[in-house]
Scaffold this motif. Structure first.
Motif, PDB file in Angstrom:
ATOM      1  N   SER A 199     -10.389  -8.511  -4.277  1.00 62.51           N
ATOM      2  CA  SER A 199      -9.831  -8.981  -3.007  1.00 62.51           C
ATOM      3  C   SER A 199      -8.358  -9.345  -3.161  1.00 62.51           C
ATOM      4  CB  SER A 199     -10.633 -10.174  -2.501  1.00 62.51           C
ATOM      5  OG  SER A 199     -10.643 -11.217  -3.464  1.00 62.51           O
ATOM      6  N   LYS A 200      -7.963  -9.816  -4.346  1.00 59.48           N
ATOM      7  CA  LYS A 200      -6.571 -10.185  -4.584  1.00 59.48           C
ATOM      8  C   LYS A 200      -5.645  -8.981  -4.422  1.00 59.48           C
ATOM      9  CE  LYS A 200      -3.423 -11.918  -8.154  1.00 59.48           C
ATOM     10  NZ  LYS A 200      -3.292 -12.399  -9.560  1.00 59.48           N
TER      11      LYS A 200
ATOM     12  N   TYR B 149      -4.282   7.278   5.757  1.00 61.64           N
ATOM     13  CA  TYR B 149      -3.258   7.205   4.732  1.00 61.64           C
ATOM     14  C   TYR B 149      -3.821   6.535   3.487  1.00 61.64           C
ATOM     15  CZ  TYR B 149      -0.146   8.225   8.637  1.00 61.64           C
ATOM     16  OH  TYR B 149       0.461   8.818   9.722  1.00 61.64           O
ATOM     17  N   TRP B 150      -3.408   7.068   2.345  1.00 63.40           N
ATOM     18  CA  TRP B 150      -3.685   6.426   1.049  1.00 63.40           C
ATOM     19  C   TRP B 150      -2.586   5.412   0.812  1.00 63.40           C
ATOM     20  CZ3 TRP B 150      -1.021   5.664  -3.430  1.00 63.40           C
ATOM     21  CH2 TRP B 150      -1.738   5.424  -4.608  1.00 63.40           C
ATOM     22  N   ILE B 151      -2.950   4.170   0.519  1.00 63.60           N
ATOM     23  CA  ILE B 151      -1.979   3.097   0.302  1.00 63.60           C
ATOM     24  C   ILE B 151      -2.137   2.585  -1.126  1.00 63.60           C
ATOM     25  CG2 ILE B 151      -1.111   0.888   1.110  1.00 63.60           C
ATOM     26  CD1 ILE B 151      -1.026   3.153   3.215  1.00 63.60           C
ATOM     27  N   GLY B 152      -1.090   2.667  -1.891  1.00 69.76           N
ATOM     28  CA  GLY B 152      -1.198   2.198  -3.276  1.00 69.76           C
ATOM     29  C   GLY B 152       0.136   2.342  -4.001  1.00 69.76           C
ATOM     30  N   GLY B 153       0.031   2.185  -5.312  1.00 68.37           N
ATOM     31  CA  GLY B 153      -1.112   1.587  -5.941  1.00 68.37           C
ATOM     32  C   GLY B 153      -0.653   0.414  -6.803  1.00 68.37           C
ATOM     33  N   THR B 154      -1.582  -0.411  -7.140  1.00 62.44           N
ATOM     34  CA  THR B 154      -1.281  -1.576  -7.962  1.00 62.44           C
ATOM     35  C   THR B 154      -1.324  -1.197  -9.441  1.00 62.44           C
ATOM     36  OG1 THR B 154      -3.603  -2.264  -8.087  1.00 62.44           O
ATOM     37  CG2 THR B 154      -2.303  -3.074  -6.208  1.00 62.44           C
ATOM     38  N   SER B 155      -0.896  -2.133 -10.279  1.00 61.81           N
ATOM     39  CA  SER B 155      -0.894  -1.907 -11.724  1.00 61.81           C
ATOM     40  C   SER B 155      -1.272  -3.205 -12.415  1.00 61.81           C
ATOM     41  CB  SER B 155       0.494  -1.448 -12.184  1.00 61.81           C
ATOM     42  OG  SER B 155       0.541  -1.288 -13.587  1.00 61.81           O
ATOM     43  N   GLU B 156      -2.259  -3.120 -13.316  1.00 59.09           N
ATOM     44  CA  GLU B 156      -2.754  -4.326 -13.977  1.00 59.09           C
ATOM     45  C   GLU B 156      -3.227  -3.975 -15.382  1.00 59.09           C
ATOM     46  OE1 GLU B 156      -5.837  -7.973 -12.820  1.00 59.09           O
ATOM     47  OE2 GLU B 156      -5.956  -6.050 -11.772  1.00 59.09           O
ATOM     48  N   ASN B 157      -2.630  -4.602 -16.380  1.00 63.28           N
ATOM     49  CA  ASN B 157      -3.014  -4.356 -17.769  1.00 63.28           C
ATOM     50  C   ASN B 157      -4.088  -5.308 -18.274  1.00 63.28           C
ATOM     51  OD1 ASN B 157      -1.213  -2.184 -18.230  1.00 63.28           O
ATOM     52  ND2 ASN B 157       0.479  -3.626 -18.501  1.00 63.28           N
TER      53      ASN B 157
ATOM     54  N   LEU C  68      -1.857  -5.272  -1.225  1.00 63.30           N
ATOM     55  CA  LEU C  68      -1.565  -3.987  -0.599  1.00 63.30           C
ATOM     56  C   LEU C  68      -1.427  -4.130   0.913  1.00 63.30           C
ATOM     57  CD1 LEU C  68      -4.026  -1.782  -2.685  1.00 63.30           C
ATOM     58  CD2 LEU C  68      -1.530  -1.675  -2.758  1.00 63.30           C
ATOM     59  N   ILE C  69      -2.284  -4.933   1.523  1.00 65.60           N
ATOM     60  CA  ILE C  69      -2.215  -5.153   2.969  1.00 65.60           C
ATOM     61  C   ILE C  69      -0.895  -5.829   3.335  1.00 65.60           C
ATOM     62  CG2 ILE C  69      -3.213  -6.503   4.859  1.00 65.60           C
ATOM     63  CD1 ILE C  69      -5.980  -5.933   3.565  1.00 65.60           C
ATOM     64  N   THR C  70      -0.486  -6.814   2.544  1.00 63.68           N
ATOM     65  CA  THR C  70       0.783  -7.509   2.798  1.00 63.68           C
ATOM     66  C   THR C  70       1.960  -6.554   2.681  1.00 63.68           C
ATOM     67  OG1 THR C  70      -0.082  -9.634   2.023  1.00 63.68           O
ATOM     68  CG2 THR C  70       2.307  -9.344   1.994  1.00 63.68           C
TER      69      THR C  70
ATOM     70  N   GLN D 126       7.569   5.323   1.073  1.00 64.84           N
ATOM     71  CA  GLN D 126       7.612   4.510  -0.142  1.00 64.84           C
ATOM     72  C   GLN D 126       8.531   3.322   0.062  1.00 64.84           C
ATOM     73  OE1 GLN D 126       9.301   6.359  -3.618  1.00 64.84           O
ATOM     74  NE2 GLN D 126       8.735   4.683  -4.976  1.00 64.84           N
ATOM     75  N   LYS D 127       7.982   2.147  -0.122  1.00 62.50           N
ATOM     76  CA  LYS D 127       8.766   0.927  -0.156  1.00 62.50           C
ATOM     77  C   LYS D 127       8.199   0.091  -1.299  1.00 62.50           C
ATOM     78  CE  LYS D 127      10.933  -2.477   2.884  1.00 62.50           C
ATOM     79  NZ  LYS D 127      10.929  -3.127   4.224  1.00 62.50           N
ATOM     80  N   ASN D 128       7.475  -0.973  -1.005  1.00 59.08           N
ATOM     81  CA  ASN D 128       6.763  -1.683  -2.080  1.00 59.08           C
ATOM     82  C   ASN D 128       5.492  -0.955  -2.465  1.00 59.08           C
ATOM     83  OD1 ASN D 128       8.765  -3.515  -1.823  1.00 59.08           O
ATOM     84  ND2 ASN D 128       7.480  -5.284  -1.425  1.00 59.08           N
ATOM     85  N   VAL D 129       4.986  -0.137  -1.546  1.00 61.17           N
ATOM     86  CA  VAL D 129       3.811   0.701  -1.793  1.00 61.17           C
ATOM     87  C   VAL D 129       4.094   2.108  -1.279  1.00 61.17           C
ATOM     88  CG1 VAL D 129       2.084  -1.145  -1.719  1.00 61.17           C
ATOM     89  CG2 VAL D 129       2.790  -0.029   0.410  1.00 61.17           C
ATOM     90  N   PHE D 130       3.266   3.034  -1.687  1.00 59.11           N
ATOM     91  CA  PHE D 130       3.277   4.373  -1.113  1.00 59.11           C
ATOM     92  C   PHE D 130       2.278   4.425   0.042  1.00 59.11           C
ATOM     93  CE2 PHE D 130       4.864   5.450  -5.352  1.00 59.11           C
ATOM     94  CZ  PHE D 130       5.849   6.393  -5.074  1.00 59.11           C
ATOM     95  N   ALA D 131       2.633   5.122   1.104  1.00 58.19           N
ATOM     96  CA  ALA D 131       1.699   5.461   2.177  1.00 58.19           C
ATOM     97  C   ALA D 131       1.681   6.982   2.268  1.00 58.19           C
ATOM     98  CB  ALA D 131       2.125   4.836   3.500  1.00 58.19           C
ATOM     99  N   VAL D 132       0.565   7.575   1.881  1.00 62.08           N
ATOM    100  CA  VAL D 132       0.469   9.027   1.748  1.00 62.08           C
ATOM    101  C   VAL D 132      -0.468   9.573   2.824  1.00 62.08           C
ATOM    102  CG1 VAL D 132      -0.099  10.935   0.197  1.00 62.08           C
ATOM    103  CG2 VAL D 132       0.766   8.771  -0.742  1.00 62.08           C
ATOM    104  N   PRO D 133       0.035  10.424   3.727  1.00 59.57           N
ATOM    105  CA  PRO D 133      -0.843  10.974   4.766  1.00 59.57           C
ATOM    106  C   PRO D 133      -1.881  11.921   4.169  1.00 59.57           C
ATOM    107  CG  PRO D 133       1.336  11.993   4.859  1.00 59.57           C
ATOM    108  CD  PRO D 133       1.431  10.893   3.855  1.00 59.57           C
ATOM    109  N   ILE D 134      -3.158  11.699   4.523  1.00 66.36           N
ATOM    110  CA  ILE D 134      -4.239  12.553   4.013  1.00 66.36           C
ATOM    111  C   ILE D 134      -5.014  13.222   5.140  1.00 66.36           C
ATOM    112  CG2 ILE D 134      -4.478  11.324   1.829  1.00 66.36           C
ATOM    113  CD1 ILE D 134      -6.770   9.744   3.016  1.00 66.36           C
TER     114      ILE D 134
END
Length: 331
Positions: A242-243, A225-233, A248-250, A212-220
């Motif tokens: 794509s945005k 790995y699951w990489i996430g997650g974003t939040s948008e209201n 997430l890639i960055t 965990q840093k700016n995102v979680f990387a969860v081994p599956i």
């Protein structure tokens, strides 16, 4: 599924209806149970009660299906900045006193691939709930119907309902963001939140922990790995964008130095509430109808606890925790 299991634990007959949508928020989420909450490192509210309920309910699922669902998985939490390190120093007393955090994570080979210039913590007693395995197990049972539930098929009677020629004493709606289409609970002040994640292949990381840093990387499994997650209201649809993929890639590239391959990009709508608390309980004029919703980003952690509270309310008349009671709203 937690309500279906709680019904079984009480020797109650139950029909579990699910439309099998691949973008359901429970399926897309990583299923993380983290005892340390937010940027201020606060102990999760009702931590002991939540973990006790989860271990019991997921444990009975594991015994029933002879598989692992609740997976112990510590979190290697990396301080993202000097400010984050200072925030930890100001709020460290309670997590350390509870024995939930170590300030000295054991060294491992995979750490050479991680940018942790400001240090890191090891959050212990964290878990990952394998929701995909859970779905697969419940779909294999005779009391599961994979179809779209149509509210118009529900015939209301004084002390029961009839659905498809079968009488039921109670109906529990666990519809997530779909509750906006529920004629009995549609006025609940839901604030849907869109989240996106990536599934990536990182062949040489070999990390068994959640990062965990700016995102979680969860081994599956299998170097994925699951990489996430974003939040948008504020969003227009449930499709991945794509945005958010680029964000997430960055963030992942800033955490690890290894090359990776994006294999999938998913999005889902979380059922969050405007007051950030769950919504649980019985309809104020139709006592056969109940709701469990609004679990937001912590569904895997909160669902067992509130499923048990809801059944205790229905059958033993125990009060729903006031902050979560559906009848705090006018609907």
């Amino acid at each position: 599924m937690c309500c279906a299991q709680e019904a079984r634990n009480r020797d109650l007959s139950c029909t579990f209806v699910d439309n099998g949508a691949p973008n359901a928020s429970t399926r897309v989420a990583a299923g993380i149970m983290n005892p340390i909450s937010g940027r201020k490192y606060k102990l999760q509210w009702a931590f002991e009660e939540l973990w006790t309920a989860a271990r019991h309910l997921y444990g009975t699922m594991e015994s029933r299906f002879n598989t692992s669902i609740m997976l112990p998985m510590p979190i290697h939490k990396i301080h993202r900045s000097e400010e984050a390190l200072e925030a930890w120093m100001m709020n460290r007393a309670e997590p350390l006193a509870q024995g939930l955090v170590s300030e000295h994570p054991p060294t491992a080979v995979w750490q050479k691939h991680i940018d942790q210039r400001f240090g890191a913590l090891l959050v212990q007693d964290s878990m990952r709930v394998d929701t995909e395995t859970m779905y697969r197990c419940f779909y294999s049972t005779d009391d599961c119907l994979q179809e779209q539930f149509d509210h118009r098929d529900l015939e209301m009677h004084d002390d029961h309902v009839v659905w498809k020629n079968t009488a039921y004493r109670h109906v529990i709606f666990c519809e997530g963001a779909g509750v906006i289409n529920n004629p009995w609970f549609s006025k609940i002040p839901l604030r849907p939140n869109k989240g996106e994640c990536l599934l990536v292949h990182i062949p040489y990381l070999n990390c068994p922990l959640i990062l965990q840093k700016n995102v979680f990387a969860v081994p599956i499994g299998n170097d994925r790995y699951w990489i996430g997650g974003t939040s948008e209201n504020d969003f227009t649809d449930a499709a991945p964008t794509s945005k958010k993929a680029a964000e997430l890639i960055t963030d992942l590239s800033r955490m690890i130095s290894l090359a990776f391959t994006v294999e999938a990009h998913q999005a889902a709508i979380r059922p969050t509430m405007r007051d950030r608390s769950p919504v649980v309980g019985t309809h104020h004029t139709s006592p056969q109808l109940h709701i469990l919703n609004g679990l937001g980003t912590k569904g895997s952690m909160l669902a067992p606890y509130y499923a048990q509270k809801l059944f205790a309310n229905i059958y033993e008349r125990e009060a729903i925790p006031p902050g979560a009671d559906v009848n705090r709203f006018t609907y």
